[in-house]
Design a protein around this motif. Sequence first.
Motif, PDB file in Angstrom:
ATOM      1  N   LEU A  16      42.774  24.884  40.815  1.00  0.00           N
ATOM      2  CA  LEU A  16      44.034  25.183  40.395  1.00  0.00           C
ATOM      3  C   LEU A  16      44.408  23.949  39.425  1.00  0.00           C
ATOM      4  O   LEU A  16      44.172  22.752  39.785  1.00  0.00           O
ATOM      5  CB  LEU A  16      45.038  25.115  41.322  1.00  0.00           C
ATOM      6  N   PHE A  17      44.709  24.142  38.224  1.00  0.00           N
ATOM      7  CA  PHE A  17      45.098  23.211  37.117  1.00  0.00           C
ATOM      8  C   PHE A  17      46.449  23.468  36.582  1.00  0.00           C
ATOM      9  O   PHE A  17      46.702  24.661  36.194  1.00  0.00           O
ATOM     10  CB  PHE A  17      44.063  22.994  36.053  1.00  0.00           C
ATOM     11  N   PHE A  18      47.158  22.367  36.247  1.00  0.00           N
ATOM     12  CA  PHE A  18      48.656  22.419  35.906  1.00  0.00           C
ATOM     13  C   PHE A  18      48.707  21.447  34.891  1.00  0.00           C
ATOM     14  O   PHE A  18      48.778  20.336  34.998  1.00  0.00           O
ATOM     15  CB  PHE A  18      49.622  22.133  37.066  1.00  0.00           C
ATOM     16  N   VAL A  19      48.965  22.033  33.726  1.00  0.00           N
ATOM     17  CA  VAL A  19      49.103  21.060  32.439  1.00  0.00           C
ATOM     18  C   VAL A  19      50.228  21.139  31.648  1.00  0.00           C
ATOM     19  O   VAL A  19      50.965  22.254  31.304  1.00  0.00           O
ATOM     20  CB  VAL A  19      47.730  21.407  31.331  1.00  0.00           C
ATOM     21  N   GLN A  20      51.179  20.113  31.863  1.00  0.00           N
ATOM     22  CA  GLN A  20      52.411  20.016  31.181  1.00  0.00           C
ATOM     23  C   GLN A  20      51.980  18.934  29.744  1.00  0.00           C
ATOM     24  O   GLN A  20      52.136  17.626  29.724  1.00  0.00           O
ATOM     25  CB  GLN A  20      53.337  19.065  32.000  1.00  0.00           C
ATOM     26  N   ALA A  21      52.094  19.566  28.640  1.00  0.00           N
ATOM     27  CA  ALA A  21      51.710  19.016  27.374  1.00  0.00           C
ATOM     28  C   ALA A  21      51.935  20.076  26.206  1.00  0.00           C
ATOM     29  O   ALA A  21      52.130  21.276  26.468  1.00  0.00           O
ATOM     30  CB  ALA A  21      50.170  18.576  27.021  1.00  0.00           C
TER      31      ALA A  21
ATOM     32  N   SER B  73      31.748  42.323  54.700  1.00  0.00           N
ATOM     33  CA  SER B  73      30.778  42.459  54.148  1.00  0.00           C
ATOM     34  C   SER B  73      29.111  42.291  54.739  1.00  0.00           C
ATOM     35  O   SER B  73      28.907  41.595  55.528  1.00  0.00           O
ATOM     36  CB  SER B  73      30.844  41.212  53.324  1.00  0.00           C
ATOM     37  N   GLY B  74      28.494  43.063  54.557  1.00  0.00           N
ATOM     38  CA  GLY B  74      27.052  43.060  55.036  1.00  0.00           C
ATOM     39  C   GLY B  74      26.086  42.426  54.033  1.00  0.00           C
ATOM     40  O   GLY B  74      24.960  42.189  54.323  1.00  0.00           O
ATOM     41  N   TYR B  75      26.569  41.556  53.065  1.00  0.00           N
ATOM     42  CA  TYR B  75      25.644  41.183  52.020  1.00  0.00           C
ATOM     43  C   TYR B  75      25.323  39.558  52.474  1.00  0.00           C
ATOM     44  O   TYR B  75      26.331  38.978  52.828  1.00  0.00           O
ATOM     45  CB  TYR B  75      26.254  41.104  50.635  1.00  0.00           C
ATOM     46  N   LEU B  76      23.819  39.176  52.424  1.00  0.00           N
ATOM     47  CA  LEU B  76      23.630  37.683  52.381  1.00  0.00           C
ATOM     48  C   LEU B  76      23.936  37.106  51.265  1.00  0.00           C
ATOM     49  O   LEU B  76      24.253  35.748  51.574  1.00  0.00           O
ATOM     50  CB  LEU B  76      22.142  37.855  52.986  1.00  0.00           C
ATOM     51  N   ALA B  77      23.862  37.761  50.345  1.00  0.00           N
ATOM     52  CA  ALA B  77      24.322  36.687  49.007  1.00  0.00           C
ATOM     53  C   ALA B  77      24.601  37.724  47.926  1.00  0.00           C
ATOM     54  O   ALA B  77      24.422  38.898  47.665  1.00  0.00           O
ATOM     55  CB  ALA B  77      23.099  36.047  48.439  1.00  0.00           C
ATOM     56  N   TYR B  78      25.630  37.025  46.912  1.00  0.00           N
ATOM     57  CA  TYR B  78      26.002  37.750  45.698  1.00  0.00           C
ATOM     58  C   TYR B  78      26.129  36.721  44.542  1.00  0.00           C
ATOM     59  O   TYR B  78      26.548  35.730  45.047  1.00  0.00           O
ATOM     60  CB  TYR B  78      27.080  38.512  45.957  1.00  0.00           C
ATOM     61  N   LYS B  79      26.061  37.138  43.295  1.00  0.00           N
ATOM     62  CA  LYS B  79      26.261  36.232  42.167  1.00  0.00           C
ATOM     63  C   LYS B  79      27.664  36.304  41.728  1.00  0.00           C
ATOM     64  O   LYS B  79      28.049  37.325  41.739  1.00  0.00           O
ATOM     65  CB  LYS B  79      25.132  36.578  40.957  1.00  0.00           C
ATOM     66  N   ILE B  80      28.130  35.132  41.424  1.00  0.00           N
ATOM     67  CA  ILE B  80      29.588  35.113  40.519  1.00  0.00           C
ATOM     68  C   ILE B  80      29.426  34.236  39.301  1.00  0.00           C
ATOM     69  O   ILE B  80      28.557  33.504  39.426  1.00  0.00           O
ATOM     70  CB  ILE B  80      30.595  34.338  41.473  1.00  0.00           C
ATOM     71  N   PRO B  81      29.984  34.507  38.197  1.00  0.00           N
ATOM     72  CA  PRO B  81      30.195  33.656  37.253  1.00  0.00           C
ATOM     73  C   PRO B  81      30.503  32.261  37.318  1.00  0.00           C
ATOM     74  O   PRO B  81      31.200  32.062  38.360  1.00  0.00           O
ATOM     75  CB  PRO B  81      31.036  34.329  36.110  1.00  0.00           C
ATOM     76  N   ASN B  82      29.687  31.263  36.535  1.00  0.00           N
ATOM     77  CA  ASN B  82      30.160  29.844  36.941  1.00  0.00           C
ATOM     78  C   ASN B  82      31.523  29.578  36.449  1.00  0.00           C
ATOM     79  O   ASN B  82      32.398  28.575  37.169  1.00  0.00           O
ATOM     80  CB  ASN B  82      29.085  28.900  36.039  1.00  0.00           C
ATOM     81  N   SER B  83      32.095  30.531  35.836  1.00  0.00           N
ATOM     82  CA  SER B  83      33.566  30.138  35.359  1.00  0.00           C
ATOM     83  C   SER B  83      34.722  30.870  36.471  1.00  0.00           C
ATOM     84  O   SER B  83      35.712  30.763  36.013  1.00  0.00           O
ATOM     85  CB  SER B  83      33.767  30.499  33.888  1.00  0.00           C
ATOM     86  N   ALA B  84      34.010  31.460  37.256  1.00  0.00           N
ATOM     87  CA  ALA B  84      35.017  32.173  38.088  1.00  0.00           C
ATOM     88  C   ALA B  84      36.024  31.279  38.977  1.00  0.00           C
ATOM     89  O   ALA B  84      35.404  30.050  39.215  1.00  0.00           O
ATOM     90  CB  ALA B  84      34.437  33.186  39.131  1.00  0.00           C
ATOM     91  N   ASP B  85      36.981  31.769  39.474  1.00  0.00           N
ATOM     92  CA  ASP B  85      37.773  30.871  40.353  1.00  0.00           C
ATOM     93  C   ASP B  85      38.555  29.918  40.142  1.00  0.00           C
ATOM     94  O   ASP B  85      39.298  29.161  40.788  1.00  0.00           O
ATOM     95  CB  ASP B  85      36.792  30.333  41.719  1.00  0.00           C
ATOM     96  N   PHE B  86      39.024  29.976  38.628  1.00  0.00           N
ATOM     97  CA  PHE B  86      39.874  28.884  38.067  1.00  0.00           C
ATOM     98  C   PHE B  86      41.379  29.653  38.021  1.00  0.00           C
ATOM     99  O   PHE B  86      41.507  30.757  37.310  1.00  0.00           O
ATOM    100  CB  PHE B  86      39.544  28.627  36.751  1.00  0.00           C
ATOM    101  N   LEU B  87      42.309  28.767  38.067  1.00  0.00           N
ATOM    102  CA  LEU B  87      43.536  29.089  37.470  1.00  0.00           C
ATOM    103  C   LEU B  87      44.053  27.971  36.816  1.00  0.00           C
ATOM    104  O   LEU B  87      44.476  26.984  37.316  1.00  0.00           O
ATOM    105  CB  LEU B  87      44.816  29.585  38.758  1.00  0.00           C
ATOM    106  N   ILE B  88      44.494  28.275  35.384  1.00  0.00           N
ATOM    107  CA  ILE B  88      44.813  27.360  34.564  1.00  0.00           C
ATOM    108  C   ILE B  88      46.138  27.565  34.007  1.00  0.00           C
ATOM    109  O   ILE B  88      46.387  28.622  33.256  1.00  0.00           O
ATOM    110  CB  ILE B  88      43.961  27.000  33.599  1.00  0.00           C
ATOM    111  N   CYS B  89      47.212  26.689  34.575  1.00  0.00           N
ATOM    112  CA  CYS B  89      48.676  26.973  34.008  1.00  0.00           C
ATOM    113  C   CYS B  89      49.047  26.100  33.091  1.00  0.00           C
ATOM    114  O   CYS B  89      49.222  24.913  33.507  1.00  0.00           O
ATOM    115  CB  CYS B  89      49.607  27.053  35.462  1.00  0.00           C
ATOM    116  N   TRP B  90      49.301  26.329  32.094  1.00  0.00           N
ATOM    117  CA  TRP B  90      49.708  25.553  30.851  1.00  0.00           C
ATOM    118  C   TRP B  90      51.050  25.689  30.544  1.00  0.00           C
ATOM    119  O   TRP B  90      51.703  26.736  30.859  1.00  0.00           O
ATOM    120  CB  TRP B  90      49.133  26.133  29.186  1.00  0.00           C
ATOM    121  N   SER B  91      51.770  24.617  30.399  1.00  0.00           N
ATOM    122  CA  SER B  91      53.323  24.667  30.318  1.00  0.00           C
ATOM    123  C   SER B  91      53.982  25.345  29.113  1.00  0.00           C
ATOM    124  O   SER B  91      54.999  26.046  29.097  1.00  0.00           O
ATOM    125  CB  SER B  91      54.011  23.207  30.086  1.00  0.00           C
TER     126      SER B  91
END
Length: 259
Positions: free
Chosen positions: A131-136, A159-177
Amino acid sequence: MPVSRDAMRYSSSHSHRGHCVIFNHRYFDRHTGLGERNGTDRDRDQMQQLFKNLGFDVQVHNNLTVAEIKAVIQDYAFGKDHSSCDMFAAVFMSHGEQDILWGRDDHFKADFLFDQFTSDQCKTLAGKPKLFFVQACRGDKLDAGVTLVRSQPSDEIDSGYLAYKIPNSADFLICWSTVPGHYSWRNTTNGSWFVQSLVHILGQEYAHDDILSIMTSVNRHMIINFESNCPSQHHMHGKKQTAFIVSTLMRKVYLTPKY
């Protein structure tokens, strides 16, 4: 795999909420030509207390140079083990332009803040929220807004899966002011509109809703409750601001209190 492949929410069952690093810039070296950011220390103090209340281990840095900023970011990305943490958070408050942010002595590309935490770079945060919060400011454009008037009564729309692939850029929340190219407003006494709204709404709602929904409420609060008051500077008077929220989250993030 912090949670099963098809989980609807990120895990909050780790022993720690996570680290939160706050970068606060009020003063700048003379050669930069940048003015003092009055009101930012109030933002810093409120954000520090907010993230402590949310259960984060908070560290504050004031008026760092670009080299110092990069060293701190790289330490969090590569020098810390986040295995026992639910997530990571960062707050950056400074001057900015379209694609750059300022340290005390120089500017750097804003992407540096985020790129160090992709899943291939920071392994112990893979599959966890960042999580990123940018005031600028992100430019010098001003938003005059538009007045909405109801012209006639209307019906409410109800889930019965042992593994799965996600993008490297997944899981971000960037909140610009503010949105790209636009000015970001800050009151010299009360602090920035964005931080005031974030502290007020997130501080009330963190136990009841997911973070992305809460950020929508933060944006609504800022839009409805803030308007610039500069009658002696006509071109600056009566302006509005909207946050710019970028999400690659694949699940809902909850900040439910840990007991």
